[in-house]
Design a protein around this motif. Structure first.
Motif, PDB file in Angstrom:
ATOM      1  N   ASP A  78       0.845  -1.213   0.000  1.00 56.26           N
ATOM      2  CA  ASP A  78       0.000   0.000   0.000  1.00 56.26           C
ATOM      3  C   ASP A  78       0.872   1.250   0.000  1.00 56.26           C
ATOM      4  N   ALA A  79       1.933   1.194   0.802  1.00 58.85           N
ATOM      5  CA  ALA A  79       2.823   2.363   0.902  1.00 58.85           C
ATOM      6  C   ALA A  79       3.544   2.600  -0.425  1.00 58.85           C
ATOM      7  N   VAL A  80       3.920   1.519  -1.105  1.00 57.39           N
ATOM      8  CA  VAL A  80       4.617   1.655  -2.395  1.00 57.39           C
ATOM      9  C   VAL A  80       3.664   2.239  -3.440  1.00 57.39           C
ATOM     10  N   LYS A  81       2.422   1.752  -3.432  1.00 57.64           N
ATOM     11  CA  LYS A  81       1.423   2.230  -4.396  1.00 57.64           C
ATOM     12  C   LYS A  81       1.258   3.753  -4.251  1.00 57.64           C
ATOM     13  N   ILE A  82       1.159   4.193  -3.009  1.00 58.25           N
ATOM     14  CA  ILE A  82       1.009   5.635  -2.756  1.00 58.25           C
ATOM     15  C   ILE A  82       2.232   6.388  -3.266  1.00 58.25           C
ATOM     16  N   LEU A  83       3.417   5.855  -2.976  1.00 53.41           N
ATOM     17  CA  LEU A  83       4.661   6.529  -3.387  1.00 53.41           C
ATOM     18  C   LEU A  83       4.693   6.737  -4.898  1.00 53.41           C
ATOM     19  N   VAL A  84       4.443   5.663  -5.644  1.00 53.80           N
ATOM     20  CA  VAL A  84       4.600   5.768  -7.103  1.00 53.80           C
ATOM     21  C   VAL A  84       3.427   6.519  -7.745  1.00 53.80           C
ATOM     22  N   GLU A  85       2.237   6.414  -7.144  1.00 51.39           N
ATOM     23  CA  GLU A  85       1.072   7.089  -7.744  1.00 51.39           C
ATOM     24  C   GLU A  85       1.055   8.586  -7.441  1.00 51.39           C
ATOM     25  N   GLU A  86       1.437   8.957  -6.212  1.00 51.08           N
ATOM     26  CA  GLU A  86       1.404  10.385  -5.852  1.00 51.08           C
ATOM     27  C   GLU A  86       2.696  11.105  -6.239  1.00 51.08           C
ATOM     28  N   GLY A  87       3.742  10.313  -6.552  1.00 48.04           N
ATOM     29  CA  GLY A  87       5.043  10.898  -6.890  1.00 48.04           C
ATOM     30  C   GLY A  87       4.977  11.910  -8.033  1.00 48.04           C
ATOM     31  N   PRO A  88       4.373  11.541  -9.191  1.00 45.46           N
ATOM     32  CA  PRO A  88       4.364  12.479 -10.318  1.00 45.46           C
ATOM     33  C   PRO A  88       3.754  13.842  -9.961  1.00 45.46           C
ATOM     34  N   GLU A  89       2.658  13.832  -9.198  1.00 42.84           N
ATOM     35  CA  GLU A  89       2.023  15.104  -8.825  1.00 42.84           C
ATOM     36  C   GLU A  89       2.955  15.955  -7.952  1.00 42.84           C
ATOM     37  N   ARG A  90       3.649  15.289  -7.022  1.00 42.95           N
ATOM     38  CA  ARG A  90       4.567  16.028  -6.128  1.00 42.95           C
ATOM     39  C   ARG A  90       5.717  16.647  -6.926  1.00 42.95           C
ATOM     40  N   ILE A  91       6.183  15.919  -7.963  1.00 42.49           N
ATOM     41  CA  ILE A  91       7.307  16.437  -8.760  1.00 42.49           C
ATOM     42  C   ILE A  91       6.841  17.605  -9.631  1.00 42.49           C
ATOM     43  N   LEU A  92       5.677  17.466 -10.253  1.00 48.34           N
ATOM     44  CA  LEU A  92       5.180  18.550 -11.114  1.00 48.34           C
ATOM     45  C   LEU A  92       4.938  19.811 -10.282  1.00 48.34           C
ATOM     46  N   GLU A  93       4.460  19.605  -9.062  1.00 50.30           N
ATOM     47  CA  GLU A  93       4.244  20.724  -8.143  1.00 50.30           C
ATOM     48  C   GLU A  93       5.589  21.404  -7.812  1.00 50.30           C
ATOM     49  N   LEU A  94       6.600  20.574  -7.587  1.00 48.51           N
ATOM     50  CA  LEU A  94       7.932  21.105  -7.262  1.00 48.51           C
ATOM     51  C   LEU A  94       8.474  21.934  -8.442  1.00 48.51           C
ATOM     52  N   ILE A  95       8.228  21.434  -9.652  1.00 48.47           N
ATOM     53  CA  ILE A  95       8.676  22.174 -10.845  1.00 48.47           C
ATOM     54  C   ILE A  95       7.924  23.511 -10.922  1.00 48.47           C
ATOM     55  N   SER A  96       6.635  23.481 -10.571  1.00 47.29           N
ATOM     56  CA  SER A  96       5.855  24.734 -10.618  1.00 47.29           C
ATOM     57  C   SER A  96       6.346  25.725  -9.558  1.00 47.29           C
ATOM     58  N   TRP A  97       7.027  25.224  -8.515  1.00 44.94           N
ATOM     59  CA  TRP A  97       7.592  26.119  -7.488  1.00 44.94           C
ATOM     60  C   TRP A  97       8.998  26.591  -7.870  1.00 44.94           C
ATOM     61  N   GLY A  98       9.496  26.121  -9.012  1.00 44.01           N
ATOM     62  CA  GLY A  98      10.782  26.641  -9.489  1.00 44.01           C
ATOM     63  C   GLY A  98      11.913  25.631  -9.560  1.00 44.01           C
ATOM     64  N   ALA A  99      11.641  24.350  -9.316  1.00 46.77           N
ATOM     65  CA  ALA A  99      12.734  23.363  -9.376  1.00 46.77           C
ATOM     66  C   ALA A  99      13.224  23.222 -10.813  1.00 46.77           C
ATOM     67  N   GLU A 100      14.535  23.253 -10.960  1.00 41.92           N
ATOM     68  CA  GLU A 100      15.108  23.136 -12.306  1.00 41.92           C
ATOM     69  C   GLU A 100      15.838  21.810 -12.437  1.00 41.92           C
ATOM     70  N   PHE A 101      15.133  20.840 -12.987  1.00 41.18           N
ATOM     71  CA  PHE A 101      15.775  19.552 -13.251  1.00 41.18           C
ATOM     72  C   PHE A 101      16.483  19.630 -14.596  1.00 41.18           C
ATOM     73  N   ASP A 102      17.544  18.817 -14.741  1.00 40.49           N
ATOM     74  CA  ASP A 102      18.313  18.838 -15.993  1.00 40.49           C
ATOM     75  C   ASP A 102      17.430  18.387 -17.155  1.00 40.49           C
ATOM     76  N   LYS A 103      17.696  18.984 -18.309  1.00 38.08           N
ATOM     77  CA  LYS A 103      16.895  18.659 -19.495  1.00 38.08           C
ATOM     78  C   LYS A 103      17.797  18.254 -20.642  1.00 38.08           C
ATOM     79  N   GLU A 104      17.206  17.494 -21.566  1.00 38.98           N
ATOM     80  CA  GLU A 104      17.891  17.240 -22.829  1.00 38.98           C
ATOM     81  C   GLU A 104      17.030  17.932 -23.866  1.00 38.98           C
ATOM     82  N   GLY A 105      17.523  19.017 -24.419  1.00 36.47           N
ATOM     83  CA  GLY A 105      16.680  19.851 -25.270  1.00 36.47           C
ATOM     84  C   GLY A 105      15.607  20.475 -24.403  1.00 36.47           C
ATOM     85  N   THR A 106      14.339  20.269 -24.790  1.00 34.06           N
ATOM     86  CA  THR A 106      13.258  20.856 -23.990  1.00 34.06           C
ATOM     87  C   THR A 106      12.646  19.831 -23.040  1.00 34.06           C
ATOM     88  N   LYS A 107      13.100  18.577 -23.153  1.00 39.73           N
ATOM     89  CA  LYS A 107      12.478  17.508 -22.353  1.00 39.73           C
ATOM     90  C   LYS A 107      13.290  17.194 -21.108  1.00 39.73           C
TER      91      LYS A 107
END
Ligand code: FAD
Length: 424
Positions: A78-107
């Motif tokens: 159950d804990a793993v399911k939550i981690l992997v399912e909620e993970g993408p939303e937490r990362i996109l939120e972090l990017i919206s707060w200004g996190a700059e992850f490395d990119k290749e081109g625009t991706k």
């Protein structure tokens, strides 16, 4: 003794503590107490990256399976399911707060690490992912006037009354203060410093687990310690971590006789799970009566190595190890503790009004062996969930009184006799 009253007390300012603070900030006053500078944490030193199923070739279900496989059949699904399912939303939120992850081109540029079957590890500044997370989360926390930070404030013990946690005793400027809170969240990180060889910073001394244990909380899986296969092993150098991502990019392990050996131990060779690689290295060290093996990147493009691992490159160079042209002496070191204060999937511990998130906690999400780069994600996902759980509880709980008012939590002095080990 001085007392101070807050709605929420968060102990620790790594990824888990800061993410919990952000969740709680709109709903009351929050105190984040941390025993060193706010940035001094394992989070700040995290290099390789943060795992999340966001690349075109990946799926949440595959991240789930990889995590279970690495955990040796002992993960809480159950804990793993939550981690992997909620993970993408937490990362996109972090990017919206200004996190700059490395990119290749625009991706976004996803890399692969040991025991991941897909490219799913985001990184920042090449090998400074943790620093970027701390920067963004601290900035976000600063935007809330309701959050106060106490740096150099050492939490000594929890305040327990009638079986409930009412806050903590905090030592700051040589004075003990009883901080009274409706909800207290432990985010004190790991315990690597109890080992002679560790990748962990000086603050990782297992305080949160000890504090919770003394208060009678249940701990779980404390025997599961992850040893990172490759920490720098050179006479005058610190035990500096050499990220898994180096093997992800093609680095090879060689024994003291310069022979590659990982294929003899696992079909995934250098990309086998961490516990297997660490044990293989120790076997080779014993066989060859040596204190280390070598990590070899000399076959990779020098410019690429310098750009991809700028921090590792410059740190090693300071100790006369040029990772682009020479073999790097490495050996395993204590890196992460899978066990900790037992919680449910919302950070709720066995003591009422005490919560825990991040490395100090044990939801069972990592089983017996954490999948590389899953713990920063854990801090984001479970930091946020624990904040929400503390908030829900606070809605039902009595309001703590302000300074000067008579309080149901009268604390006259720090009870030193409290340091007896409770029976479980
Ligand atoms: C060198 C290194 C590299 C890593 N690389 C990666 C990676 O690439 N990807 C990944 O996912 N994970 C990585 N990890 C693991 C990951 O960084 C940690 O598991 C994670 O950051 C833990 O976050 P946390 O918020 O739980 O604790 P931490 O970030 O360790 O924060 C703990 C906080 O608690 C405070 N504290 C402790 N005791 C007390 C006390 N008594 N009173 C007050 N404050 C206290 C500390 O000062 C600190 O602020 C790495 C770890 C290390 C050490």
């Amino acid at each position: 003794m001085e007392t101070e009253t807050v709605d929420f007390l968060i102990i620790g300012s790594g990824v888990a503590g800061l993410r919990a603070a952000i969740e709680l900030a709109p709903h009351g006053n929050v105190l984040v107490a941390t025993k060193d500078m706010p940035t001094e944490s394992s989070t700040e030193y995290a290099q390789g990256g943060i795992a999340v199923a966001l690349s075109d070739e990946d799926k949440v279900g595959i991240h789930f399976e990889d995590t279970l496989k690495a955990g040796d059949g002992l993960c809480n699904e159950d804990a793993v399911k939550i981690l992997v399912e909620e993970g993408p939303e937490r990362i996109l939120e972090l990017i919206s707060w200004g996190a700059e992850f490395d990119k290749e081109g625009t991706k976004l540029d996803f890399t692969i690490e040991a025991a991941h079957s897909r490219k799913r590890v985001l990184h920042a500044g090449g090998d400074s992912t943790g620093k970027e997370l701390e920067r963004v989360l601290l900035n976000k926390v600063r935007s809330f006037p309701s959050v106060k930070k106490y740096p150099f404030a050492f939490t000594v013990d929890l305040i327990i009354k009638n079986g409930e946690c009412c806050g903590a005793y905090i030592l700051k400027d040589r004075k003990m203060t009883a901080v009274i809170a409706r909800a207290t969240i432990l985010c004190t990180g790991g315990a690597g410093q109890i080992f002679a060889r560790t990748t962990n910073p000086m603050v990782a001394t297992g305080d949160g687990m000890a504090i919770a244990f003394r208060a009678g909380a249940q701990l779980e899986d404390m025997e599961f310690i992850q040893f990172h296969p490759t920490s720098l092993c050179s006479q005058y150098a610190p035990q500096f971590l050499l990220s898994e991502a180096m093997r992800g990019e093609g680095a090879i392990l060689r024994n003291i006789n310069k022979e590659p050996f990982m294929k003899n131990y696992h079909r995934d060779a250098e990309l086998a799970p961490r516990d297997i690689v660490s044990r293989a290295i120790i076997s080779e060290m014993v066989k060859t009566e040596s204190s280390h093996v070598y990590l070899d990147m000399t076959h990779l493009e020098k410019d690429f190595v310098r750009k991809r691992f700028p921090q590792i490159y410059s740190t090693c160079l300071r100790y006369n190890v040029d990772i682009t042209s020479g073999l790097i002496p490495v050996s395993p070191a204590a890196h992460y503790i899978m066990g900790g204060v037992r919680t449910d999937i919302n950070g709720v511990t066995s003591i009422k009004r005490l919560y825990a998130a991040g490395e100090v906690a044990c939801t069972g999400v990592h089983g017996a062996n954490r999948l590389a780069s899953n713990s920063l994600l854990e801090g984001l996902v479970y930091g946020a969930r624990t904040g929400r759980a503390a908030l829900e509880f606070r809605v039902q709980s009595p309001r703590a009184t302000r300074r000067g008012e008579s309080s149901e939590f009268e604390v006259s002095e720090y009870p030193h006799t409290y340091h007896t080990i409770p029976e479980h």
